[in-house]
Design a protein around this motif. Structure first.
Motif, PDB file in Angstrom:
ATOM      1  N   LEU A 160       0.796  -1.138  -0.028  1.00 46.31           N
ATOM      2  CA  LEU A 160       0.037   0.017   0.049  1.00 46.31           C
ATOM      3  C   LEU A 160       0.833   1.131  -0.048  1.00 46.31           C
ATOM      4  O   LEU A 160       1.731   1.393   0.843  1.00 46.31           O
ATOM      5  N   VAL A 162       0.785   5.348   0.654  1.00 46.59           N
ATOM      6  CA  VAL A 162      -0.144   6.277   1.517  1.00 46.59           C
ATOM      7  C   VAL A 162       0.458   7.513   0.886  1.00 46.59           C
ATOM      8  O   VAL A 162       1.403   8.059   1.208  1.00 46.59           O
ATOM      9  N   ILE A 283      -8.821   7.159  -3.230  1.00 48.13           N
ATOM     10  CA  ILE A 283      -8.251   5.883  -3.401  1.00 48.13           C
ATOM     11  C   ILE A 283      -7.893   5.575  -4.851  1.00 48.13           C
ATOM     12  O   ILE A 283      -8.657   6.085  -5.648  1.00 48.13           O
ATOM     13  N   ALA A 288      -3.898   4.876  -1.042  1.00 48.45           N
ATOM     14  CA  ALA A 288      -4.722   5.964  -0.482  1.00 48.45           C
ATOM     15  C   ALA A 288      -4.208   7.238  -0.026  1.00 48.45           C
ATOM     16  O   ALA A 288      -3.194   7.259   0.287  1.00 48.45           O
ATOM     17  N   ASP A 311      -8.385  11.535   8.566  1.00 49.52           N
ATOM     18  CA  ASP A 311      -8.018  10.505   7.497  1.00 49.52           C
ATOM     19  C   ASP A 311      -7.086   9.251   8.172  1.00 49.52           C
ATOM     20  O   ASP A 311      -7.615   8.254   7.681  1.00 49.52           O
ATOM     21  N   LEU A 315      -7.923   5.345   7.992  1.00 48.79           N
ATOM     22  CA  LEU A 315      -7.112   4.534   7.561  1.00 48.79           C
ATOM     23  C   LEU A 315      -6.733   3.372   8.203  1.00 48.79           C
ATOM     24  O   LEU A 315      -6.777   2.098   7.945  1.00 48.79           O
ATOM     25  N   LEU A 334      -9.456  -0.527   1.086  1.00 49.94           N
ATOM     26  CA  LEU A 334      -9.524   0.835   0.449  1.00 49.94           C
ATOM     27  C   LEU A 334     -10.969   1.481   0.311  1.00 49.94           C
ATOM     28  O   LEU A 334     -10.976   2.652   0.583  1.00 49.94           O
ATOM     29  N   TYR A 337     -12.027   2.571   3.547  1.00 48.96           N
ATOM     30  CA  TYR A 337     -11.335   3.797   3.936  1.00 48.96           C
ATOM     31  C   TYR A 337     -12.230   5.104   3.265  1.00 48.96           C
ATOM     32  O   TYR A 337     -12.697   6.047   3.833  1.00 48.96           O
ATOM     33  N   ALA A 338     -12.511   4.981   1.827  1.00 41.37           N
ATOM     34  CA  ALA A 338     -13.015   5.858   1.113  1.00 41.37           C
ATOM     35  C   ALA A 338     -14.409   6.215   1.897  1.00 41.37           C
ATOM     36  O   ALA A 338     -14.766   7.658   2.138  1.00 41.37           O
TER      37      ALA A 338
END
Ligand SMILES: Cc1cc2nc3c(=O)[nH]c(=O)nc-3n(C[C@H](O)[C@H](O)[C@H](O)COP(=O)(O)OP(=O)(O)OC[C@H]3O[C@@H](n4cnc5c(N)ncnc54)[C@H](O)[C@@H]3O)c2cc1C
Length: 404
Positions: A160, A162, A283, A288, A311, A315, A334, A337-338
């Motif tokens: 991932l 960020v 994302i 992210a 945020d 996350l 993801l 998260y969004a």
């Protein structure tokens, strides 16, 4: 050389550093990639970059052991807010206080340097974070991993990425995430002052119509920090004028109670361009975005950094529920998260943008309505508490039976 980790955070602002710490604390192996910092420590000066941090931000920083590592003597609690419209005769005034919100403080004013020094100390002791001082030059996303190539030719592979690389995010561009961009045609002029009379922990704000928005935030003892969101031509003038001229302008604000102001060293205001940036998605495949890379808002509500810290919480929460423990970048995680960020970010963008539009027009009916409206809200404790609970990180408590 190729380095492997679970998550690579790109961007060394406060949001990037706090992301690396929070993800490491949640048990992830993290690389924090950022170019060398140009920040110069000036311990004798008060930093002109300050943030009003809300309760959610304070609680995240406390859990990361960053809050207590800051120099507490340089943090000012905000006990009250006084918001002045541009027609006091129509009731254009709105006040909030910690007592009404049933909290100890509404927010805290923290210098950028104080915050970053504490984040740097925490990072030095964080066992799962590797700091890499370099810039990214290429990004490749494959089915099961992402690879970042550095300026040095080295590479980091991870599951991932960020993107915490600010409003002009390189990561966002690499991911082909479109943005809505609008300049406010304003610059925020910032400077610090000593004031003749005590501020009593009050953050004051003046909506001045065509002259923009002035905020004076409390600093320890009799000091205040100015954020004047001024139309570009006025901002240029404020920067060119001698410090005394700016002090006199501020002393003449309606309802000003601080007496004479004296600009603190280095007695050279700075300015920051203001714009609205809305990433169409936070994302992309194995990516992210957090902080200003995902959303830059007008500072009139003092919330950009607070949103960025929100945020991070989201996350970490989304990753804690991931379906595949070995894969931090899977699409479902993801997506979660969004979804977790959608409402708060949208609300804050609409609120700050809407307030900016409402107060930047000089049409008499609009001017009348906004000032009368402020006076009305000021007399409605229920509505005020709801506004406070959103503005100050949901710490302002609501009476039994009311829900957020
Ligand atoms: C005048 C003003 C007042 C404000 N007041 C408040 C306030 O009171 N409260 C509040 O909550 N917010 C406030 N904000 C908003 C706040 O400053 C921002 O939201 C916050 O600083 C964003 O942090 P960030 O870490 O996301 O981005 P940044 O601070 O911009 O950091 C981005 C980092 O990424 C690095 N970077 C860039 N490109 C690359 C690359 N290619 N590779 C690696 N690294 C890269 C940069 O070097 C930088 O260190 C204010 C903003 C302004 C302008």
């Amino acid at each position: 050389m190729k380095f492997t980790c679970e998550i690579c955070v790109i961007g060394g602002g406060a949001v990037g550093k706090a992301s690396a710490l929070a993800l490491a604390q949640a048990g992830h192996e993290v690389a924090l990639l950022a170019p060398a910092e140009s920040r110069v420590a000036t311990p004798d000066h008060w930093d002109v970059r300050v943030y009003a941090l809300n309760h959610s931000a304070q609680s995240l920083l406390s859990s990361l052991k960053v809050w207590d590592a800051m120099d507490q003597s340089r943090i000012a609690p905000v006990d009250a807010m006084a918001i002045h419209g541009d027609d006091a005769g129509l009731g254009g005034y709105l006040g909030f206080d910690a007592y009404g919100a049933r909290v100890g403080s509404l927010a805290w004013i923290v210098e950028d340097s104080n915050l970053n020094q504490a984040l740097d100390s925490a990072l030095r002791f964080a066992p799962n974070v590797k700091r890499i001082t370099s810039s990214a030059s290429a990004l490749q996303i494959d089915a099961d991993q992402a690879t970042v190539t550095l300026d040095t030719g080295d590479a980091i592979s991870c599951s991932l990425i960020v993107g915490a690389d600010g409003a002009h995010s390189w990561v966002r561009g690499q991911a082909d995430i479109n943005i809505d961009y609008r300049s406010y045609n304003q610059n925020a002029v910032v400077a610090n002052f000593e004031c003749e009379r005590p501020h009593h922990g009050t953050a004051s704000q003046w909506f001045l119509g065509s002259e923009g928005i002035v905020a004076l935030l409390p600093l320890p003892v009799n000091r205040v920090s100015l954020v004047w969101s001024a139309p570009e031509s006025l901002a240029d003038q404020l920067l060119r004028e001698p410090p005394q001229a700016l002090c006199e302008r501020l002393a003449q604000l309606p309802g000003m109670s601080l007496g004479q102001l004296t600009m603190l060293p280095p007695a050279q205001p700075r300015a920051f361009p203001l714009r609205l940036i809305r990433a169409q998605s936070p994302i992309a495949n194995r990516i992210a975005l957090v902080g200003d890379a995902a959303h830059a808002v007008h500072p009139l509500a003092g919330h950009g950094m607070n949103l960025g810290f929100g945020d991070i919480n989201a996350l970490v929460a989304a990753l804690a529920r991931r379906d595949h423990p070995a894969d931090c970048g899977d699409a479902r995680t993801l997506g979660r998260y969004a979804r977790l960020r959608k409402e708060e970010v949208l609300l804050m963008q609409l609120a700050t943008d809407g307030l900016h539009r409402l107060f930047s027009t000089n049409l008499p009916p609009v001017r009348h309505l906004r000032n009368v409206g402020m006076g009305l809200v000021d007399k409605l404790p229920f509505l005020k508490r709801r506004l406070m609970s959103h503005a100050f990180g949901r710490a302002a408590s609501l009476p039994t039976g009311e829900s957020t």
